[in-house]
Design an enzyme around this catalytic site. Structure first.
Site, mmCIF file in Angstrom:
data_model
loop_
_atom_site.group_PDB
_atom_site.id
_atom_site.type_symbol
_atom_site.label_atom_id
_atom_site.label_comp_id
_atom_site.label_asym_id
_atom_site.label_seq_id
_atom_site.Cartn_x
_atom_site.Cartn_y
_atom_site.Cartn_z
ATOM 1 N N GLU A 10 0.825 -1.204 0.000
ATOM 2 C CA GLU A 10 0.000 0.000 0.000
ATOM 3 C C GLU A 10 0.862 1.258 0.000
ATOM 4 O OE1 GLU A 10 -3.963 0.237 1.942
ATOM 5 O OE2 GLU A 10 -2.960 1.663 3.278
ATOM 6 N N ARG A 61 -5.295 33.521 -17.551
ATOM 7 C CA ARG A 61 -5.791 34.572 -16.659
ATOM 8 C C ARG A 61 -4.915 35.821 -16.772
ATOM 9 N NH1 ARG A 61 -9.958 36.656 -13.550
ATOM 10 N NH2 ARG A 61 -9.227 37.364 -11.517
ATOM 11 N N GLN A 113 6.493 36.612 -11.330
ATOM 12 C CA GLN A 113 7.417 35.645 -10.741
ATOM 13 C C GLN A 113 6.794 34.937 -9.536
ATOM 14 O OE1 GLN A 113 11.251 36.695 -8.563
ATOM 15 N NE2 GLN A 113 12.045 36.156 -10.597
#
Length: 378
Positions: free
Chosen positions: A242, A268, A279
């Site tokens: 797992e 955007r 930045q």
């Protein structure tokens, strides 16, 4: 060192991406039992519920690394991370110990159903006062003739509300500590097995989790996994699979998340330019990419290590920490980059809620650091 992905591995992942995206298109996370069962059967048809199970049982007989690559594709394409987690828990924490420790008769009886998704399995280890402390469990298994009588309650078992099989751990010798724990594969239709309602959770909504009660439940000895007193070893074996493989799901989620954030930053516009040109945004995206790639290669190495030496624990512990902490940090960054859109239900906020429990299940981050410290000889 070979960092390449073989053509067969790439083709398998691409098939999973297509089939999962097509099936779950428009689907949302749901804890509804009938929805979960229908999705499990669909995952079974895609081979996801039997990736590393034997071919003769209907599985794919894949290595740990190939299993993780498939789960990565699953996590990337499936909008319901909780359900992807449910499938991985079913496969790695339950079907793997049945594959490796059940008698031939029980394997023949159970593995085909587990591989097809018709038989859903729950891993019932955690108790109210015994999470990672496997030597402090209260559920008992009293030897009785040709079987055992189980009594007690498990507090948190993924898939329990819809399970047909529970892989559980109980004390058979109270004087022996963790050496007195035994493992069982318990069909949930046995008298004395009680499955609780789904627990309300912060995330992973598509994986119903609940309590499991054993009330004078008589389990035939044939359902013992391994030998009596071998429960801790069975559990550690399942956790090795797992911890190494399941977190491939989160690699896929982070890959999808990063692509969404990059697309948003490219489109955007604020103050007359794309926000990706700031930045503050571009460096955040670069850091997300760095976390993802570092976590990815630690996970691939852990799976490769599991295929070579199933008893080595340090690589999986390092991988689990890296993936889970990257998933949380990247989700926080995604919310920030997406802004109000990231705070809306079903976007990055859901990815964040699904990421938080990754630092808890399969052994907490603190437990993984303990494992690493022991590997260092401390």
């Amino acid at each position: 060192m070979d960092f390449g992905i073989a053509a067969a591995q790439r083709d398998r992942s691409e098939r999973i991406l297509r089939e999962v995206a097509d099936h779950w298109k428009g689907s949302r996370a749901s804890a509804d039992a009938e929805v979960a069962r229908a999705h499990f059967k669909a995952a079974g048809r895609m081979g996801l519920t039997g990736l590393c199970l034997p071919v003769e049982a209907g599985g794919g007989d894949l290595s740990a690394l190939d299993t993780a690559l498939c789960l990565e594709a699953f996590g990337r394409a499936c909008p319901d991370t909780g359900f992807a987690f449910a499938v991985a828990a079913h496969l790695l924490a339950c079907a793997v110990p049945v594959r490796d420790f059940a008698s031939d008769e029980v394997r023949d009886r159970l593995l085909a159903g587990l591989a097809s998704g018709e038989l859903i399995a729950a891993n019932a280890m955690t108790e109210d006062d015994a999470g990672s402390d496997t030597g402090n469990m209260s559920v008992t298994a009293r030897p009785d003739g040709d079987g055992y009588v189980l009594d007690g309650e498990k507090s948190w078992a993924s898939n329990a509300p819809v399970a047909g099989l529970v892989v559980t751990y109980a004390v058979t010798d109270p004087r022996a500590g963790f050496l007195g724990v035994s493992a069982f594969a318990v069909p949930t239709d046995l008298p004395g097995v009680g499955l609780g309602d789904p627990l309300p959770k912060m995330g992973l909504t598509g994986c119903p989790a609940g309590r499991v009660r054993f009330d004078n439940c008589r389990v035939p000895a044939e359902y013992l996994l391994g030998e009596e007193g071998q429960g801790a070893a069975v559990f550690q074996h399942s956790m090795a699979w797992e911890r190494a493989c399941l977190f491939g799901i989160y690699l896929g989620v982070m890959e999808r998340q990063l692509a969404e954030c990059v697309e948003h930053a490219d489109k955007r516009r604020q103050f007359g330019q794309r926000i990706g040109e700031f930045q503050a945004v571009s460096h955040r995206l670069a850091t997300m990419k760095q976390r993802l790639e570092a976590a990815r290669w630690l996970l691939y190495r852990a799976c490769w290590q599991l295929d070579q030496d199933p008893y080595e624990k340090g690589a999986a512990a390092l991988s689990k920490i890296a993936v889970s902490e990257a998933a949380v940090a990247n989700s926080l960054d995604a919310v920030q980059i997406l802004g109000g859109r990231g705070y809306l239900h079903g976007s990055a906020e859901e990815q964040l809620r699904d990421a938080v429990p990754s630092t808890l299940f399969s052994g907490t981050t603190e437990i993984q650091r303990d494992v690493i410290a022991r590997e260092l000889g401390l």
